[in-house]
Design a protein around this motif. Structure first.
Motif, short mmCIF file in Angstrom:
data_model
loop_
_atom_site.label_atom_id
_atom_site.label_comp_id
_atom_site.label_asym_id
_atom_site.label_seq_id
_atom_site.Cartn_x
_atom_site.Cartn_y
_atom_site.Cartn_z
N GLU A 127 0.82 -1.22 0.00
CA GLU A 127 0.00 0.00 0.00
C GLU A 127 0.86 1.27 0.00
N GLU A 128 1.79 1.35 0.89
CA GLU A 128 2.63 2.55 1.00
C GLU A 128 3.73 2.61 -0.06
N PRO A 129 4.52 1.55 -0.24
CA PRO A 129 5.65 1.69 -1.16
C PRO A 129 5.29 1.73 -2.64
N ASP A 130 4.15 1.11 -3.04
CA ASP A 130 3.85 1.09 -4.47
C ASP A 130 2.37 0.79 -4.74
N PRO A 131 1.55 1.83 -4.76
CA PRO A 131 0.12 1.64 -5.04
C PRO A 131 -0.16 0.99 -6.39
N VAL A 132 0.73 1.13 -7.34
CA VAL A 132 0.52 0.49 -8.65
C VAL A 132 0.57 -1.02 -8.50
N SER A 133 1.59 -1.53 -7.82
CA SER A 133 1.68 -2.97 -7.58
C SER A 133 0.54 -3.42 -6.68
N GLN A 134 0.17 -2.60 -5.71
CA GLN A 134 -0.94 -2.93 -4.83
C GLN A 134 -2.21 -3.13 -5.66
N ASP A 135 -2.42 -2.27 -6.64
CA ASP A 135 -3.60 -2.38 -7.49
C ASP A 135 -3.63 -3.72 -8.23
N LEU A 136 -2.48 -4.15 -8.73
CA LEU A 136 -2.42 -5.44 -9.41
C LEU A 136 -2.74 -6.58 -8.45
N LEU A 137 -2.21 -6.49 -7.23
CA LEU A 137 -2.47 -7.53 -6.23
C LEU A 137 -3.93 -7.53 -5.78
N ILE A 138 -4.55 -6.36 -5.76
CA ILE A 138 -5.98 -6.29 -5.44
C ILE A 138 -6.79 -7.03 -6.50
N ALA A 139 -6.43 -6.86 -7.76
CA ALA A 139 -7.14 -7.56 -8.84
C ALA A 139 -6.97 -9.08 -8.70
N VAL A 140 -5.77 -9.52 -8.34
CA VAL A 140 -5.55 -10.95 -8.13
C VAL A 140 -6.41 -11.43 -6.96
N ALA A 141 -6.36 -10.69 -5.85
CA ALA A 141 -7.14 -11.08 -4.67
C ALA A 141 -8.63 -11.16 -4.99
N GLN A 142 -9.11 -10.22 -5.77
CA GLN A 142 -10.53 -10.22 -6.13
C GLN A 142 -10.91 -11.50 -6.87
N ASP A 143 -10.10 -11.90 -7.84
CA ASP A 143 -10.41 -13.11 -8.61
C ASP A 143 -10.23 -14.38 -7.77
N ILE A 144 -9.21 -14.40 -6.93
CA ILE A 144 -9.00 -15.56 -6.05
C ILE A 144 -10.16 -15.67 -5.06
N ASP A 145 -10.58 -14.56 -4.48
CA ASP A 145 -11.69 -14.57 -3.53
C ASP A 145 -12.98 -15.07 -4.20
N LYS A 146 -13.20 -14.67 -5.43
CA LYS A 146 -14.39 -15.12 -6.15
C LYS A 146 -14.36 -16.63 -6.35
N GLN A 147 -13.21 -17.15 -6.79
CA GLN A 147 -13.11 -18.60 -7.00
C GLN A 147 -13.22 -19.35 -5.67
N HIS A 148 -12.65 -18.78 -4.61
CA HIS A 148 -12.78 -19.40 -3.29
C HIS A 148 -14.24 -19.53 -2.90
N TRP A 149 -14.99 -18.45 -3.07
CA TRP A 149 -16.42 -18.47 -2.76
C TRP A 149 -17.13 -19.53 -3.59
N MET A 150 -16.81 -19.61 -4.88
CA MET A 150 -17.51 -20.53 -5.77
C MET A 150 -17.21 -22.00 -5.41
N PHE A 151 -15.97 -22.28 -5.02
CA PHE A 151 -15.67 -23.65 -4.58
C PHE A 151 -16.30 -23.92 -3.22
N GLN A 152 -16.21 -22.96 -2.34
CA GLN A 152 -16.74 -23.11 -0.99
C GLN A 152 -18.26 -23.38 -1.03
N ALA A 153 -18.96 -22.76 -1.94
CA ALA A 153 -20.40 -22.94 -2.06
C ALA A 153 -20.77 -24.37 -2.49
N GLN A 154 -19.83 -25.10 -3.04
CA GLN A 154 -20.08 -26.47 -3.50
C GLN A 154 -19.79 -27.52 -2.43
N ARG A 155 -19.25 -27.09 -1.30
CA ARG A 155 -18.89 -28.05 -0.24
C ARG A 155 -20.11 -28.69 0.34
#
Length: 155
Positions: A127-155
């Motif tokens: 967050e502090e040293p490089d908001p540009v890289s943070q933005d990329l990691l936020i996009a990754v987290a968003q997609d990972i969280d979505k897939q996590h939810w979708m697998f979790q819903a099938q348990r």
């Protein structure tokens, strides 16, 4: 030999490249594990899980290229070599052989949960040293969280 320099230096560069390299390792291994499960999946819910594993593979591959290119733009070298992934990965590995659909759902729920937690740590670290890289990691987290939810819903 030409070198690449980027906008960060010192501790900021080290913090950000470490976060990005960790994300790269997670994403490369996720793509490999998802394909392994995709090829060996069996069970009554084969078709939807088979297709979802392709989605996971595609998102991992798409994001790993973006993350690796950001490392280069910062003047560092991404390391996606098989030996690096094997020694650095923190992901649990599926068993060999046929993988029952319910077990794949449970395994991927756990794998994606672990990746999500690490991605959120990386988002905070950058967050502090490089908001540009943070933005990329936020996009990754968003997609990972979505897939996590979708697998979790099938348990």
């Amino acid at each position: 030999m030409a070198t690449i320099t980027g906008p960060l230096s010192g501790d900021a560069k080290n913090t950000v490249t470490e976060a990005l390299q960790g994300a790269l390792v997670d994403l490369i291994d996720l793509s490999l594990i998802a394909k392994q499960a995709h090829w060996n999946l069996v069970g009554a819910h084969f078709r939807p899980i088979h297709l979802q594993l392709d989605e996971v593979t595609e998102l991992a591959r798409r994001h790993m290229d973006t993350i690796a290119e950001r490392v280069v733009a910062l003047g560092a070298n991404p390391d996606g070599r098989a030996a690096t992934i094997a020694k650095s990965s923190k992901l649990s590995q599926p068993e060999s052989g046929w993988l029952e659909d319910g077990k794949v759902v449970a395994t991927f729920t756990d794998i994606l949960d672990a990746i999500s937690k690490r991605m959120h740590e990386r988002v905070r670290a950058t967050e502090e040293p490089d908001p540009v890289s943070q933005d990329l990691l936020i996009a990754v987290a968003q997609d990972i969280d979505k897939q996590h939810w979708m697998f979790q819903a099938q348990r």
